[in-house]
Design an enzyme around this catalytic site. Structure first.
Site, PDB file in Angstrom:
ATOM      1  N   ILE A   6      -1.449  42.491  83.866  1.00 23.56           N
ATOM      2  CA  ILE A   6      -0.407  43.154  84.649  1.00 23.56           C
ATOM      3  C   ILE A   6      -0.776  43.294  86.125  1.00 23.56           C
ATOM      4  CG2 ILE A   6       0.523  44.379  82.650  1.00 23.56           C
ATOM      5  CD1 ILE A   6      -1.018  46.865  83.618  1.00 23.56           C
ATOM      6  N   LYS A   7      -2.067  43.229  86.439  1.00 22.56           N
ATOM      7  CA  LYS A   7      -2.597  43.269  87.816  1.00 22.56           C
ATOM      8  C   LYS A   7      -1.984  44.388  88.655  1.00 22.56           C
ATOM      9  CE  LYS A   7      -3.904  38.371  88.065  1.00 22.56           C
ATOM     10  NZ  LYS A   7      -3.280  37.850  86.837  1.00 22.56           N
ATOM     11  N   ARG A   8      -1.933  45.581  88.105  1.00 19.28           N
ATOM     12  CA  ARG A   8      -1.399  46.701  88.847  1.00 19.28           C
ATOM     13  C   ARG A   8      -2.418  47.188  89.879  1.00 19.28           C
ATOM     14  NH1 ARG A   8       2.571  44.838  86.529  1.00 19.28           N
ATOM     15  NH2 ARG A   8       4.068  46.069  85.346  1.00 19.28           N
TER      16      ARG A   8
END
Length: 288
Positions: free
Chosen positions: A97-99
């Site tokens: 998700i690479k938040r």
């Protein structure tokens, strides 16, 4: 056991292949598409067959949320179902998700992806906004054994734009990120000797491989870049630690393997590629 401990055990048992379920609808062979169903429902069925075919030779699975978001609500239902299918196998699932956000926003991201419909075992994060963008996830690591893979030195060509810039003390930006996360991760060491805070270390820039592995002996690596992006098994093996301590992702290489195996069903082709990749990497690890 933490989820990183479970990942360590899974790699020991099944090998280091991380099957990337970055499933675009166009990847589905035309003869398996059911046009009475939605795109998302077709993706779920495709993923189900991929999972069933590869679960005995995969260390884990990674699900890239963007491929599902692009299909709207239909896609997000497919995303949730795919996560559940992987978790039902007992193998770890990484939500890619690479938040990267701070304070209450990060708390909500943590709740969204460590509980409820989108629950995953491990998630990916971007550290650009600082350590206070990581800290809201840490209670889940401590209390539930959840895991993080934080972007450090990535596999894309643009890694050179920022990650390789030199600091005044001679380190690169990626060294600063790795050092900071490694220090933070010392409070989250599991039974396997690895922290619940791992790093994303691309396998396409291999000049520093030995130094990076030596610098972070208690850090598990998520290693993208094998195959389609140009990473070779001999190079990627340098990032492993006695054939463990890392998982090597392949998405298109496995999902689209049927295009290079004429006459073979897509799920059987995925299995064949998964096994080939596993043997390729383990063979190079055994040489070290």
């Amino acid at each position: 056991m933490t989820n990183m401990d479970k990942l360590y055990a899974s790699v020991a048992a099944n090998g280091p292949v991380c099957v990337g379920l970055d499933t675009e609808f166009s990847y589905l062979p035309a003869d398996v598409v059911d046009y009475t169903k939605t795109a998302g429902e077709n993706v779920v069925e495709f993923n189900r067959r991929i999972i069933e075919a590869t679960k005995a030779s995969a260390g884990c699975y990674k699900v890239q949320i963007a491929y599902y978001e692009s299909l709207g609500l239909d896609g997000m239902r497919a995303y949730a179902e795919t996560l559940k299918m992987v978790r039902a196998t007992g193998l770890p699932v990484i939500a890619d998700i690479k938040r990267g956000d701070i304070a209450k926003t990060a708390e909500m991201y943590a709740k969204a992806h460590f509980t409820g419909d989108f629950e995953a075992d491990i998630i990916t994060l971007a550290p650009y906004m600082g350590l206070d963008s990581i800290s809201p996830y840490l209670p889940y690591c401590k209390e539930q054994g959840k895991g993080l893979f934080v972007l450090c030195r990535t596999s894309n060509p643009g890694a050179k734009d920022f990650e390789y810039k030199k600091l005044e003390d001679g380190r690169h930006v990626y060294d600063l990120v790795g050092d900071s996360l490694s220090e933070l991760g010392k409070d989250y060491i599991g039974e396997s000797g690895y922290s619940s805070i791992g790093l994303v270390i691309g396998g396409t820039h291999t000049e520093e491989a030995t130094a990076i592995r030596a610098a972070y002996p208690q850090t598990f690596f998520l290693i993208p870049g094998y195959g389609a992006q140009g990473g070779k098994a001999a190079d990627i093996a340098q990032y492993m630690n006695n054939s463990n301590g890392g998982v090597v992702n392949s998405s298109r290489g496995i999902l689209l393997a049927y295009k290079k195996q004429p006459g073979v069903a897509f799920d059987e082709a995925a299995y064949n590629e998964c096994v080939r990749m596993k043997e390729d990497i383990q063979g190079e690890c055994n040489k070290l």
